[in-house]
Design a protein around this motif. Structure first.
Motif, mmCIF file in Angstrom:
data_model
loop_
_atom_site.group_PDB
_atom_site.id
_atom_site.type_symbol
_atom_site.label_atom_id
_atom_site.label_comp_id
_atom_site.label_asym_id
_atom_site.label_seq_id
_atom_site.Cartn_x
_atom_site.Cartn_y
_atom_site.Cartn_z
ATOM 1 N N LEU A 226 0.831 -1.197 0.000
ATOM 2 C CA LEU A 226 0.000 0.000 0.000
ATOM 3 C C LEU A 226 0.868 1.251 0.000
ATOM 4 O O LEU A 226 0.536 2.255 -0.632
ATOM 5 N N GLY A 227 2.011 1.182 0.687
ATOM 6 C CA GLY A 227 2.932 2.313 0.650
ATOM 7 C C GLY A 227 3.430 2.573 -0.745
ATOM 8 O O GLY A 227 3.553 3.721 -1.175
ATOM 9 N N LEU A 228 3.723 1.493 -1.498
ATOM 10 C CA LEU A 228 4.144 1.636 -2.882
ATOM 11 C C LEU A 228 3.047 2.278 -3.703
ATOM 12 O O LEU A 228 3.293 3.149 -4.533
ATOM 13 N N SER A 229 1.800 1.854 -3.463
ATOM 14 C CA SER A 229 0.699 2.400 -4.251
ATOM 15 C C SER A 229 0.556 3.898 -4.025
ATOM 16 O O SER A 229 0.308 4.656 -4.955
ATOM 17 N N LEU A 230 0.708 4.339 -2.783
ATOM 18 C CA LEU A 230 0.586 5.762 -2.489
ATOM 19 C C LEU A 230 1.735 6.532 -3.112
ATOM 20 O O LEU A 230 1.568 7.648 -3.598
ATOM 21 N N CYS A 231 2.921 5.926 -3.117
ATOM 22 C CA CYS A 231 4.080 6.557 -3.746
ATOM 23 C C CYS A 231 3.854 6.719 -5.240
ATOM 24 O O CYS A 231 4.093 7.778 -5.808
ATOM 25 N N LEU A 232 3.365 5.662 -5.874
ATOM 26 C CA LEU A 232 3.123 5.716 -7.311
ATOM 27 C C LEU A 232 2.038 6.717 -7.651
ATOM 28 O O LEU A 232 2.115 7.456 -8.623
ATOM 29 N N ALA A 233 0.985 6.735 -6.844
ATOM 30 C CA ALA A 233 -0.128 7.617 -7.148
ATOM 31 C C ALA A 233 0.219 9.073 -6.877
ATOM 32 O O ALA A 233 -0.366 9.982 -7.462
ATOM 33 N N GLY A 234 1.179 9.308 -5.982
ATOM 34 C CA GLY A 234 1.632 10.665 -5.730
ATOM 35 C C GLY A 234 0.671 11.491 -4.904
ATOM 36 O O GLY A 234 0.701 12.707 -4.947
ATOM 37 N N VAL A 235 -0.212 10.839 -4.131
ATOM 38 C CA VAL A 235 -1.145 11.589 -3.298
ATOM 39 C C VAL A 235 -1.495 10.735 -2.083
ATOM 40 O O VAL A 235 -1.705 9.529 -2.205
ATOM 41 N N PRO A 236 -1.559 11.324 -0.879
ATOM 42 C CA PRO A 236 -1.956 10.546 0.295
ATOM 43 C C PRO A 236 -3.381 10.027 0.156
ATOM 44 O O PRO A 236 -4.240 10.678 -0.421
ATOM 45 N N ALA A 237 -3.643 8.836 0.715
ATOM 46 C CA ALA A 237 -4.952 8.215 0.580
ATOM 47 C C ALA A 237 -6.044 9.066 1.225
ATOM 48 O O ALA A 237 -7.194 9.025 0.828
ATOM 49 N N TRP A 238 -5.662 9.833 2.276
ATOM 50 C CA TRP A 238 -6.671 10.590 3.004
ATOM 51 C C TRP A 238 -6.946 11.950 2.351
ATOM 52 O O TRP A 238 -7.844 12.661 2.771
ATOM 53 N N ALA A 239 -6.176 12.338 1.381
ATOM 54 C CA ALA A 239 -6.347 13.648 0.752
ATOM 55 C C ALA A 239 -7.306 13.546 -0.427
ATOM 56 O O ALA A 239 -7.381 12.524 -1.094
ATOM 57 N N ALA A 240 -8.042 14.646 -0.653
ATOM 58 C CA ALA A 240 -8.933 14.698 -1.808
ATOM 59 C C ALA A 240 -8.103 14.827 -3.072
ATOM 60 O O ALA A 240 -7.141 15.593 -3.131
ATOM 61 N N LEU A 241 -8.468 14.064 -4.087
ATOM 62 C CA LEU A 241 -7.723 14.104 -5.346
ATOM 63 C C LEU A 241 -8.066 15.349 -6.143
ATOM 64 O O LEU A 241 -9.231 15.756 -6.223
ATOM 65 N N THR A 242 -7.057 15.955 -6.753
ATOM 66 C CA THR A 242 -7.302 16.969 -7.764
ATOM 67 C C THR A 242 -7.632 16.257 -9.075
ATOM 68 O O THR A 242 -7.461 15.039 -9.209
ATOM 69 N N ASP A 243 -8.092 17.013 -10.075
ATOM 70 C CA ASP A 243 -8.381 16.414 -11.374
ATOM 71 C C ASP A 243 -7.129 15.780 -11.973
ATOM 72 O O ASP A 243 -7.175 14.683 -12.529
ATOM 73 N N ALA A 244 -6.001 16.486 -11.859
ATOM 74 C CA ALA A 244 -4.747 15.967 -12.415
ATOM 75 C C ALA A 244 -4.361 14.662 -11.743
ATOM 76 O O ALA A 244 -3.967 13.688 -12.411
ATOM 77 N N GLN A 245 -4.466 14.614 -10.422
ATOM 78 C CA GLN A 245 -4.131 13.392 -9.690
ATOM 79 C C GLN A 245 -5.099 12.261 -10.034
ATOM 80 O O GLN A 245 -4.704 11.096 -10.128
ATOM 81 N N ALA A 246 -6.365 12.607 -10.254
ATOM 82 C CA ALA A 246 -7.359 11.587 -10.597
ATOM 83 C C ALA A 246 -7.091 10.995 -11.979
ATOM 84 O O ALA A 246 -7.249 9.781 -12.173
ATOM 85 N N ILE A 247 -6.684 11.831 -12.932
ATOM 86 C CA ILE A 247 -6.332 11.313 -14.263
ATOM 87 C C ILE A 247 -5.147 10.364 -14.146
ATOM 88 O O ILE A 247 -5.132 9.277 -14.739
#
Length: 261
Positions: A10-31
């Motif tokens: 899960l730590g790897l997934s958060l690193c790859l996604a570039g956003v903390p799981a508890w934070a709201a995604l921006t449009d760029a992060q969601a894409i």
């Protein structure tokens, strides 16, 4: 999977996604994250075929566990992001396919089950492709298109490896050589399009040059398959490097869109 390894995955997934799981995604992060789901649909298939054909099975098993955990984590974050009813409904369709796909990916890998999993991976890829397009349209930016395109290169790196493994394992999948060539051509064309993007910074251009050099090396390995000399270990290794390079580029484009917002 052990609790320790799950936390690492899960730590790897958060690193790859570039956003903390508890934070709201921006449009760029969601894409970026939806594009990662598209990539993972192919990475899981690649790992499964590696296990079945005994190509670096230790690596494949670790990557499969990580990929399954990452897809689950990303899906939760995207569900929380969903900015409208249409995207929410698309996420539900993706979730339904994902549960079936996940179950198949955890089954023993033989040729018959690999063909079933490949068919499911195609369905999941199509639904995640649609999801990325919907979020890109919602964002409405030319840089969002670059995030999608570079993110699609991540998927193609894994799709190429999957199709190559299917060829070398001689799986009875219709039009397999044509599908492989189409994926190679798409990667080639999209890489050229990214290199021509006017939004590129000098750092992005330098990263694209490295990706081009790695791509040329990978293509040299593809030529051996035309002579029935398959080198699946080499191809899974070179496409893994391509994945990392395209992940870095996608992150760079994501930051570029965030700076413009």
């Amino acid at each position: 999977m052990s609790s320790l390894f799950l936390r690492l995955a899960l730590g790897l997934s958060l690193c790859l996604a570039g956003v903390p799981a508890w934070a709201a995604l921006t449009d760029a992060q969601a894409i970026n994250m939806a594009g990662m789901q598209r990539m993972l649909s192919q990475r899981i298939a690649k790992n499964y075929l590696m296990l079945g054909s005994q190509v670096r099975p230790d690596v494949a098993n670790q990557q499969l566990d990580e990929s399954l955990a990452t897809f689950d984590s990303n899906q939760q974050a995207l569900n929380a992001y969903a900015p409208n009813a249409e995207i929410s409904a698309q996420l539900q369709r993706t979730e339904q396919l994902w549960q079936l796909y996940r179950q198949q990916a955890l089954s023993p890998a033989d040729q018959a089950s690999a063909i079933r999993l490949f068919e499911q991976s195609e369905q999941l890829r199509a639904q995640t492709e649609r999801l990325v397009s919907m979020i890109e349209q919602h964002a409405g930016s030319s840089t969002a298109q670059l995030i999608n395109r570079s993110g699609r290169q991540r998927m193609l790196s894994q799709r190429i490896a999957t199709l190559y493994l299917a060829l070398s394992w001689k799986l009875a999948i219709p039009n397999l050589p044509e599908q492989f060539q189409q994926a190679v051509d798409e990667f080639d064309q999209s890489l050229s399009a990214l290199q021509a993007a006017p939004q590129n910074s000098p750092q992005i251009n330098a990263a694209l040059d490295k990706a081009q050099a790695q791509w040329a090396f990978s293509r040299a390995g593809f030529q051996l398959s035309a002579e029935s000399r398959y080198v699946p270990t080499l191809i899974t290794t070179t496409t893994e490097t391509l994945l990392r390079q395209m992940q870095e580029l996608t992150s760079a484009y994501t930051q570029l869109l965030a700076a413009q917002s």
